[in-house]
Design a protein around this motif. Structure first.
Motif, PDB file in Angstrom:
ATOM      1  N   ALA A 315       0.417  -1.140   0.162  1.00  0.00           N
ATOM      2  CA  ALA A 315      -0.731  -0.681  -0.060  1.00  0.00           C
ATOM      3  C   ALA A 315       0.812   1.473  -0.364  1.00  0.00           C
ATOM      4  O   ALA A 315       0.255   2.447  -0.212  1.00  0.00           O
ATOM      5  N   MET A 316       1.980   1.387   0.643  1.00  0.00           N
ATOM      6  CA  MET A 316       3.058   2.532   0.389  1.00  0.00           C
ATOM      7  C   MET A 316       3.392   2.782  -0.968  1.00  0.00           C
ATOM      8  O   MET A 316       3.701   3.869  -1.585  1.00  0.00           O
ATOM      9  N   MET A 317       4.030   1.051  -1.415  1.00  0.00           N
ATOM     10  CA  MET A 317       4.850   1.667  -2.689  1.00  0.00           C
ATOM     11  C   MET A 317       3.768   2.052  -3.709  1.00  0.00           C
ATOM     12  O   MET A 317       4.777   2.478  -4.280  1.00  0.00           O
ATOM     13  N   CYS A 318       2.891   1.675  -3.415  1.00  0.00           N
ATOM     14  CA  CYS A 318       1.603   2.323  -4.458  1.00  0.00           C
ATOM     15  C   CYS A 318       1.380   3.985  -4.695  1.00  0.00           C
ATOM     16  O   CYS A 318       1.740   4.641  -5.261  1.00  0.00           O
ATOM     17  N   PHE A 319       2.328   4.770  -3.184  1.00  0.00           N
ATOM     18  CA  PHE A 319       2.603   6.027  -3.470  1.00  0.00           C
ATOM     19  C   PHE A 319       4.028   6.391  -3.350  1.00  0.00           C
ATOM     20  O   PHE A 319       4.035   7.511  -2.783  1.00  0.00           O
ATOM     21  N   ALA A 320       5.145   5.404  -3.959  1.00  0.00           N
ATOM     22  CA  ALA A 320       6.186   5.543  -4.207  1.00  0.00           C
ATOM     23  C   ALA A 320       6.755   6.276  -5.077  1.00  0.00           C
ATOM     24  O   ALA A 320       5.835   6.537  -6.198  1.00  0.00           O
ATOM     25  N   ASP A 321       7.904   7.155  -5.254  1.00  0.00           N
ATOM     26  CA  ASP A 321       8.060   7.824  -6.671  1.00  0.00           C
ATOM     27  C   ASP A 321       9.714   6.883  -7.264  1.00  0.00           C
ATOM     28  O   ASP A 321      10.074   7.291  -7.225  1.00  0.00           O
ATOM     29  N   GLY A 322       8.941   6.022  -7.637  1.00  0.00           N
ATOM     30  CA  GLY A 322       9.157   4.724  -8.616  1.00  0.00           C
ATOM     31  C   GLY A 322       8.298   3.354  -8.530  1.00  0.00           C
ATOM     32  O   GLY A 322       7.360   3.221  -8.384  1.00  0.00           O
ATOM     33  N   VAL A 323       9.662   2.445  -9.064  1.00  0.00           N
ATOM     34  CA  VAL A 323       9.071   1.241  -9.249  1.00  0.00           C
ATOM     35  C   VAL A 323       9.636  -0.091  -8.341  1.00  0.00           C
ATOM     36  O   VAL A 323      10.679   0.674  -8.058  1.00  0.00           O
ATOM     37  N   SER A 324       8.420  -0.634  -7.377  1.00  0.00           N
ATOM     38  CA  SER A 324       8.923  -1.645  -6.770  1.00  0.00           C
ATOM     39  C   SER A 324       8.862  -3.203  -7.059  1.00  0.00           C
ATOM     40  O   SER A 324       7.766  -2.978  -7.288  1.00  0.00           O
ATOM     41  N   PHE A 325       9.716  -3.989  -6.460  1.00  0.00           N
ATOM     42  CA  PHE A 325       9.205  -5.455  -7.188  1.00  0.00           C
ATOM     43  C   PHE A 325       8.882  -5.700  -5.477  1.00  0.00           C
ATOM     44  O   PHE A 325       9.681  -5.908  -4.374  1.00  0.00           O
ATOM     45  N   LEU A 326       8.059  -6.286  -5.226  1.00  0.00           N
ATOM     46  CA  LEU A 326       7.763  -7.369  -3.657  1.00  0.00           C
ATOM     47  C   LEU A 326       7.570  -8.488  -3.847  1.00  0.00           C
ATOM     48  O   LEU A 326       6.484  -9.280  -5.197  1.00  0.00           O
ATOM     49  N   ASN A 327       8.476  -9.481  -3.543  1.00  0.00           N
ATOM     50  CA  ASN A 327       8.712 -10.603  -3.608  1.00  0.00           C
ATOM     51  C   ASN A 327       7.671 -11.814  -2.351  1.00  0.00           C
ATOM     52  O   ASN A 327       8.671 -11.278  -1.437  1.00  0.00           O
ATOM     53  N   GLU A 328       6.832 -12.430  -2.505  1.00  0.00           N
ATOM     54  CA  GLU A 328       6.324 -13.355  -1.614  1.00  0.00           C
ATOM     55  C   GLU A 328       6.774 -14.109  -1.474  1.00  0.00           C
ATOM     56  O   GLU A 328       6.544 -15.324  -2.123  1.00  0.00           O
ATOM     57  N   THR A 329       7.391 -14.865  -0.263  1.00  0.00           N
ATOM     58  CA  THR A 329       8.390 -16.431  -0.519  1.00  0.00           C
ATOM     59  C   THR A 329       7.565 -17.432  -0.208  1.00  0.00           C
ATOM     60  O   THR A 329       7.730 -18.368  -0.058  1.00  0.00           O
ATOM     61  N   ILE A 330       6.938 -17.405   1.129  1.00  0.00           N
ATOM     62  CA  ILE A 330       6.196 -17.653   2.550  1.00  0.00           C
ATOM     63  C   ILE A 330       4.988 -17.881   1.784  1.00  0.00           C
ATOM     64  O   ILE A 330       4.346 -19.354   2.346  1.00  0.00           O
ATOM     65  N   PHE A 331       3.756 -17.632   1.390  1.00  0.00           N
ATOM     66  CA  PHE A 331       2.173 -18.404   1.064  1.00  0.00           C
ATOM     67  C   PHE A 331       2.280 -18.035  -0.504  1.00  0.00           C
ATOM     68  O   PHE A 331       3.139 -17.055  -1.209  1.00  0.00           O
ATOM     69  N   GLU A 332       1.709 -19.323  -0.617  1.00  0.00           N
ATOM     70  CA  GLU A 332       1.258 -19.163  -2.320  1.00  0.00           C
ATOM     71  C   GLU A 332       0.412 -17.994  -3.011  1.00  0.00           C
ATOM     72  O   GLU A 332       0.512 -17.507  -4.156  1.00  0.00           O
ATOM     73  N   ASN A 333      -0.742 -17.612  -2.540  1.00  0.00           N
ATOM     74  CA  ASN A 333      -1.411 -16.695  -2.649  1.00  0.00           C
ATOM     75  C   ASN A 333      -1.701 -15.639  -1.738  1.00  0.00           C
ATOM     76  O   ASN A 333      -2.454 -15.305  -0.885  1.00  0.00           O
ATOM     77  N   ARG A 334      -0.965 -14.401  -1.665  1.00  0.00           N
ATOM     78  CA  ARG A 334      -0.866 -13.623  -0.397  1.00  0.00           C
ATOM     79  C   ARG A 334      -0.754 -12.129  -1.183  1.00  0.00           C
ATOM     80  O   ARG A 334       0.216 -11.156  -0.891  1.00  0.00           O
ATOM     81  N   PHE A 335      -1.435 -12.035  -2.633  1.00  0.00           N
ATOM     82  CA  PHE A 335      -1.540 -10.647  -3.391  1.00  0.00           C
ATOM     83  C   PHE A 335      -2.607 -10.655  -3.471  1.00  0.00           C
ATOM     84  O   PHE A 335      -3.131  -9.411  -4.106  1.00  0.00           O
ATOM     85  N   MET A 336      -4.047 -10.863  -2.423  1.00  0.00           N
ATOM     86  CA  MET A 336      -5.334 -10.499  -3.168  1.00  0.00           C
ATOM     87  C   MET A 336      -5.648  -9.264  -2.349  1.00  0.00           C
ATOM     88  O   MET A 336      -6.506  -8.335  -3.073  1.00  0.00           O
ATOM     89  N   HIS A 337      -4.730  -8.033  -2.323  1.00  0.00           N
ATOM     90  CA  HIS A 337      -5.178  -6.979  -1.738  1.00  0.00           C
ATOM     91  C   HIS A 337      -4.716  -6.837  -3.155  1.00  0.00           C
ATOM     92  O   HIS A 337      -5.182  -5.322  -2.967  1.00  0.00           O
ATOM     93  N   ALA A 338      -3.963  -6.550  -4.345  1.00  0.00           N
ATOM     94  CA  ALA A 338      -3.547  -6.072  -5.560  1.00  0.00           C
ATOM     95  C   ALA A 338      -4.728  -5.966  -6.126  1.00  0.00           C
ATOM     96  O   ALA A 338      -4.837  -4.714  -6.294  1.00  0.00           O
ATOM     97  N   PRO A 339      -5.418  -6.401  -6.451  1.00  0.00           N
ATOM     98  CA  PRO A 339      -6.928  -6.351  -7.150  1.00  0.00           C
ATOM     99  C   PRO A 339      -8.166  -4.962  -6.242  1.00  0.00           C
ATOM    100  O   PRO A 339      -8.255  -4.323  -7.428  1.00  0.00           O
ATOM    101  N   GLU A 340      -7.894  -5.184  -5.167  1.00  0.00           N
ATOM    102  CA  GLU A 340      -8.978  -4.362  -4.486  1.00  0.00           C
ATOM    103  C   GLU A 340      -8.027  -3.010  -4.656  1.00  0.00           C
ATOM    104  O   GLU A 340      -8.442  -1.589  -4.656  1.00  0.00           O
ATOM    105  N   LEU A 341      -6.294  -3.028  -4.163  1.00  0.00           N
ATOM    106  CA  LEU A 341      -6.010  -1.429  -4.538  1.00  0.00           C
ATOM    107  C   LEU A 341      -5.950  -0.845  -5.875  1.00  0.00           C
ATOM    108  O   LEU A 341      -6.197   0.415  -6.146  1.00  0.00           O
ATOM    109  N   LEU A 342      -5.578  -1.781  -7.466  1.00  0.00           N
ATOM    110  CA  LEU A 342      -6.427  -1.504  -8.318  1.00  0.00           C
ATOM    111  C   LEU A 342      -7.166  -0.949  -8.553  1.00  0.00           C
ATOM    112  O   LEU A 342      -7.218   0.378  -9.573  1.00  0.00           O
TER     113      LEU A 342
END
Ligand code: EPZ
Length: 422
Positions: A315-342
């Motif tokens: 959520a914080m990186m959505c307001f950053a001045d550039g591009v960031s990469f977030l790698n989730e290695t612990i759980f296989e489906n932990r980006f469900m917040h992404a469609p809602e942030l979109l």
């Protein structure tokens, strides 16, 4: 179902009291099963999960008294009246599976429903079961239940974990406390919650060395006694509220906050531009007003970056001045917040375990849906800066892990309220 309405309203300033850790208190409650003497827990957070786990423990015969307005729990497992943790109860809270180790060690038998998966992943328990078999238990899977028996008690063993699983380390460690002989858990979880559980067990008379490192050695003892133990501050709640002023602006002091609980996260916050200061009462986070720098993150077991703060950091990186990469290695489906942030105007692209986040000038309030505990709070954090109003539905997810979040955030200037659901 209740909703939370939040509106972008400028900088946050003031103090937030950090509650006791959800992922610690749940394990300490399970440890009460190891003794017929009272275990008293203080600095207990008031969360829905505690009520759910209390139902499970009471179904086994553990008496639980809530004192000091829920801040103190007195647990008394003098006599276990059942050895079966029912599906109806366990399915509501995965952490209930942590009754397996203590109940097996205390009673020589435990019948616990398989926890099943959840929104963020399959959440297998193979390492838990392998650890208990190495301690001499017979494990059978029948009708969706784990039937674990050890009629002649458990025997110390070497337990090499293929992954530093928090739950498997904790089930193995609690069971080993009453096993005959020495147990060595290798590649053990190093999370503060696991260390806090070891500290509680030691206060109850267990002989444990190395908790907090990747090798934990337990000398079994005949019996454990009661104790009184304070719950450590919640590092995930703390991290969540550290991100709030970075998104909204301002400066917030987290009372009870501790830097040692969040080594990697603190470093990433400073890389993003936050100013962190340890104070007499905790930890102060200030947004110096120079924007948010893009930061790459990979989630890892402690002391790495916590998976439970990945959604909030996104959520914080959505307001950053550039591009960031977030790698989730612990759980296989932990980006469900992404469609809602979109839906709020973020620019996030998910490919497998990596989310590419391109910061945007502004986001817009919207109706969004909480899907799991940490995803739901990331939507509230984004709503603190989005233009207009954000309505987060299904906030029962939130209430599992955050105590009165709307009161804590409005006390530092946020425009946020809870709307009773129909
Ligand atoms: C604990 O879950 C926390 N829950 C989680 O917090 C946290 O995300 C997680 O640790 C990692 O830090 C509690 O403490 C109540 P794991 P746990 O065993 O113990 C796989 C939150 O938001 N695995 O370290 O279940 C598993 O599927 C929650 O507060 C196996 O494959 O975590 C997962 O992908 C979410 N087999 C990974 O390992 C096993 O036998 C990490 O699991 C055990 C785990």
């Amino acid at each position: 179902m209740d909703s939370i309405l939040v509106k972008g309203n400028g900088a946050l300033n003031g103090q937030i009291l950090i509650a006791g850790a959800k992922n610690t208190v749940l394990k300490l409650m399970c440890a009460a099963l190891l003794t017929d003497e009272p275990l008293t827990l203080t600095n207990v957070p008031r969360l829905a999960d505690i009520g759910t786990l209390s139902d499970v423990l009471e179904s086994l015969g553990c008496e639980i008294a809530q004192l000091s307005n829920g801040r103190v729990l007195a647990l008394n497992a003098t006599e276990l009246t059942s050895h079966k943790a029912d599906y109806d109860l366990v399915r509501k809270l995965r952490a209930s599976f942590n009754v397996l180790g203590p109940m097996l060690a205390r009673a020589g038998e435990a019948i616990v429903s398989m926890p099943g998966g959840c929104a963020i992943g399959a959440r297998a328990v193979d390492m838990h079961l392998d650890a208990l078999e190495r301690l001499g238990a017979t494990i059978e899977l029948k009708d969706g239940y784990v039937h674990a028996t050890a009629p002649n008690g458990l025997k110390g063993a070497e337990i090499p974990l293929r992954f530093a699983s928090v739950g498997a380390t904790e089930n193995a460690m609690t069971a080993a406390c009453l096993a005959k002989g020495t147990t060595v858990i290798k590649n053990a979880a190093r999370e503060p919650d696991t260390k806090a559980l070891a500290d509680c067990l030691i206060a109850m008379g267990a002989q444990i060395e190395g908790a907090g490192t990747d090798t934990i050695t337990i000398q079994g003892v005949e019996k454990l006694h009661g104790a009184t133990q304070a719950v450590i501050p919640d590092r995930i709640e703390m991290g969540t509220f550290m991100i709030a002023p970075m998104i909204a602006g301002g400066s917030v002091e987290l009372l009870g906050g501790r830097m040692d609980l969040i080594p990697s996260f603190a470093q990433k916050m400073e890389e993003a531009g936050a100013i962190l200061e340890e104070t007499k009462h905790g930890l102060k986070v200030t947004n110096p007003g120079n924007g948010i720098k893009p930061v790459n993150v990979t989630t890892e077991p402690f002391p790495g970056f916590p998976t439970d703060l990945q959604a909030q950091f996104m959520a914080m990186m959505c307001f950053a001045d550039g591009v960031s990469f977030l790698n989730e290695t612990i759980f296989e489906n932990r980006f469900m917040h992404a469609p809602e942030l979109l839906r709020m105007g973020a620019n996030v692209e998910v490919q497998g375990g990596t989310a590419t986040v391109t910061g945007v000038e502004k986001m817009n309030g919207a109706q969004v849906m909480a899907t799991d505990l940490r995803a739901s709070v990331s939507l509230i954090l984004a709503g603190l800066r989005a233009e207009g109003e954000t309505q987060v539905n299904r906030v029962y997810h939130l209430d599992r892990g955050y105590e009165r979040i709307e009161q804590k955030l409005s006390a530092v200037g946020a425009t946020i309220e809870r709307v009773q659901g129909s």
